[in-house]
Write a protein that holds these residues in place. Structure first.
Motif, PDB file in Angstrom:
ATOM      1  N   LEU A 149      15.417  48.267  38.165  1.00 41.99           N
ATOM      2  CA  LEU A 149      16.621  47.579  37.704  1.00 41.99           C
ATOM      3  C   LEU A 149      17.579  47.391  38.870  1.00 41.99           C
ATOM      4  O   LEU A 149      17.778  48.298  39.679  1.00 41.99           O
ATOM      5  CB  LEU A 149      17.279  48.361  36.573  1.00 41.99           C
ATOM      6  CG  LEU A 149      16.496  48.291  35.254  1.00 41.99           C
ATOM      7  CD1 LEU A 149      16.779  49.499  34.380  1.00 41.99           C
ATOM      8  CD2 LEU A 149      16.818  47.001  34.530  1.00 41.99           C
ATOM      9  N   LYS A 150      18.173  46.208  38.967  1.00 42.30           N
ATOM     10  CA  LYS A 150      19.001  45.855  40.121  1.00 42.30           C
ATOM     11  C   LYS A 150      20.383  46.490  40.117  1.00 42.30           C
ATOM     12  O   LYS A 150      21.011  46.586  41.168  1.00 42.30           O
ATOM     13  CB  LYS A 150      19.139  44.330  40.205  1.00 42.30           C
ATOM     14  CG  LYS A 150      17.837  43.636  40.540  1.00 42.30           C
ATOM     15  CD  LYS A 150      18.030  42.139  40.621  1.00 42.30           C
ATOM     16  CE  LYS A 150      16.748  41.437  41.002  1.00 42.30           C
ATOM     17  NZ  LYS A 150      16.923  39.976  41.078  1.00 42.30           N
ATOM     18  N   SER A 151      20.876  46.915  38.949  1.00 42.04           N
ATOM     19  CA  SER A 151      22.244  47.451  38.888  1.00 42.04           C
ATOM     20  C   SER A 151      22.426  48.231  37.585  1.00 42.04           C
ATOM     21  O   SER A 151      21.582  48.183  36.689  1.00 42.04           O
ATOM     22  CB  SER A 151      23.257  46.309  38.920  1.00 42.04           C
ATOM     23  OG  SER A 151      23.116  45.509  37.745  1.00 42.04           O
ATOM     24  N   GLU A 168      22.081  48.436  31.529  1.00 44.33           N
ATOM     25  CA  GLU A 168      22.712  48.328  30.206  1.00 44.33           C
ATOM     26  C   GLU A 168      22.161  47.141  29.426  1.00 44.33           C
ATOM     27  O   GLU A 168      21.858  47.247  28.241  1.00 44.33           O
ATOM     28  CB  GLU A 168      24.234  48.219  30.341  1.00 44.33           C
ATOM     29  CG  GLU A 168      24.912  49.526  30.672  1.00 44.33           C
ATOM     30  CD  GLU A 168      24.634  50.634  29.662  1.00 44.33           C
ATOM     31  OE1 GLU A 168      24.664  50.383  28.440  1.00 44.33           O
ATOM     32  OE2 GLU A 168      24.371  51.765  30.105  1.00 44.33           O
ATOM     33  N   ALA A 169      22.021  45.999  30.085  1.00 47.85           N
ATOM     34  CA  ALA A 169      21.500  44.798  29.423  1.00 47.85           C
ATOM     35  C   ALA A 169      20.066  45.027  28.943  1.00 47.85           C
ATOM     36  O   ALA A 169      19.706  44.647  27.823  1.00 47.85           O
ATOM     37  CB  ALA A 169      21.558  43.606  30.370  1.00 47.85           C
ATOM     38  N   TYR A 170      19.253  45.673  29.780  1.00 44.54           N
ATOM     39  CA  TYR A 170      17.851  45.932  29.423  1.00 44.54           C
ATOM     40  C   TYR A 170      17.756  46.840  28.202  1.00 44.54           C
ATOM     41  O   TYR A 170      17.085  46.507  27.220  1.00 44.54           O
ATOM     42  CB  TYR A 170      17.114  46.553  30.616  1.00 44.54           C
ATOM     43  CG  TYR A 170      15.712  46.975  30.262  1.00 44.54           C
ATOM     44  CD1 TYR A 170      14.698  46.035  30.164  1.00 44.54           C
ATOM     45  CD2 TYR A 170      15.401  48.314  30.011  1.00 44.54           C
ATOM     46  CE1 TYR A 170      13.408  46.413  29.821  1.00 44.54           C
ATOM     47  CE2 TYR A 170      14.120  48.693  29.675  1.00 44.54           C
ATOM     48  CZ  TYR A 170      13.127  47.744  29.583  1.00 44.54           C
ATOM     49  OH  TYR A 170      11.853  48.118  29.237  1.00 44.54           O
ATOM     50  N   ALA A 193      12.960  39.150  33.805  1.00 49.28           N
ATOM     51  CA  ALA A 193      12.469  39.400  35.164  1.00 49.28           C
ATOM     52  C   ALA A 193      13.607  39.432  36.174  1.00 49.28           C
ATOM     53  O   ALA A 193      13.520  40.126  37.191  1.00 49.28           O
ATOM     54  CB  ALA A 193      11.441  38.345  35.558  1.00 49.28           C
ATOM     55  N   GLN A 194      14.700  38.712  35.881  1.00 46.15           N
ATOM     56  CA  GLN A 194      15.831  38.647  36.807  1.00 46.15           C
ATOM     57  C   GLN A 194      16.623  39.955  36.874  1.00 46.15           C
ATOM     58  O   GLN A 194      17.391  40.167  37.806  1.00 46.15           O
ATOM     59  CB  GLN A 194      16.768  37.498  36.422  1.00 46.15           C
ATOM     60  CG  GLN A 194      16.086  36.151  36.394  1.00 46.15           C
ATOM     61  CD  GLN A 194      15.361  35.832  37.694  1.00 46.15           C
ATOM     62  OE1 GLN A 194      15.930  35.935  38.777  1.00 46.15           O
ATOM     63  NE2 GLN A 194      14.100  35.454  37.602  1.00 46.15           N
ATOM     64  N   LEU A 195      16.422  40.830  35.889  1.00 41.81           N
ATOM     65  CA  LEU A 195      17.112  42.124  35.892  1.00 41.81           C
ATOM     66  C   LEU A 195      16.498  43.107  36.885  1.00 41.81           C
ATOM     67  O   LEU A 195      17.114  44.114  37.228  1.00 41.81           O
ATOM     68  CB  LEU A 195      17.078  42.751  34.494  1.00 41.81           C
ATOM     69  CG  LEU A 195      17.746  41.977  33.356  1.00 41.81           C
ATOM     70  CD1 LEU A 195      17.502  42.695  32.031  1.00 41.81           C
ATOM     71  CD2 LEU A 195      19.230  41.818  33.621  1.00 41.81           C
TER      72      LEU A 195
END
Length: 103
Positions: A20-22, A27-29, A85-87
């Motif tokens: 996860l990038k951040s 949280e979004a995931y 995928a962008q996460l």
């Protein structure tokens, strides 16, 4: 006249390290997962080109997840993940040698 049988593409095994990038991505995931049943997740992560098999993660204690996929290609995995995928930073590695020693 004999017709040539179309050869179906063979699914390959991949191990993917999704990082996860951040904290916001985390949280979004997890928020998205809370709204989905296992059947919803399975339906979204399986198509003719890629099929999500298993995941190992430590919940919100770590941003890294390890996933086993069967897919035609790394691109098919990313396409199947869609916007999700962008996460992640996705390290996708083909694993042609599979040994099953489970109990």
């Amino acid at each position: 006249m004999k017709t040539a049988k179309r050869k179906e593409p063979k699914m390959k095994h991949y191990m993917v390290t999704h990082t996860l990038k951040s904290d916001e991505a985390m949280e979004a995931y997890f928020q998205a997962l809370e709204t989905m049943s296992e059947a919803d997740i399975r339906g979204a992560m399986k198509n003719d080109k890629a099929s999500f098999q298993m995941q190992w993660n430590a919940g919100k204690a770590d941003k890294v997840m390890f996933c086993w996929w069967k897919a035609e290609s790394p691109e098919a995995i990313v396409e199947t993940l869609g916007d999700m995928a962008q996460l992640f930073d996705n390290d996708i590695r083909e694993m042609p040698n599979v040994y099953d020693f489970k109990d």
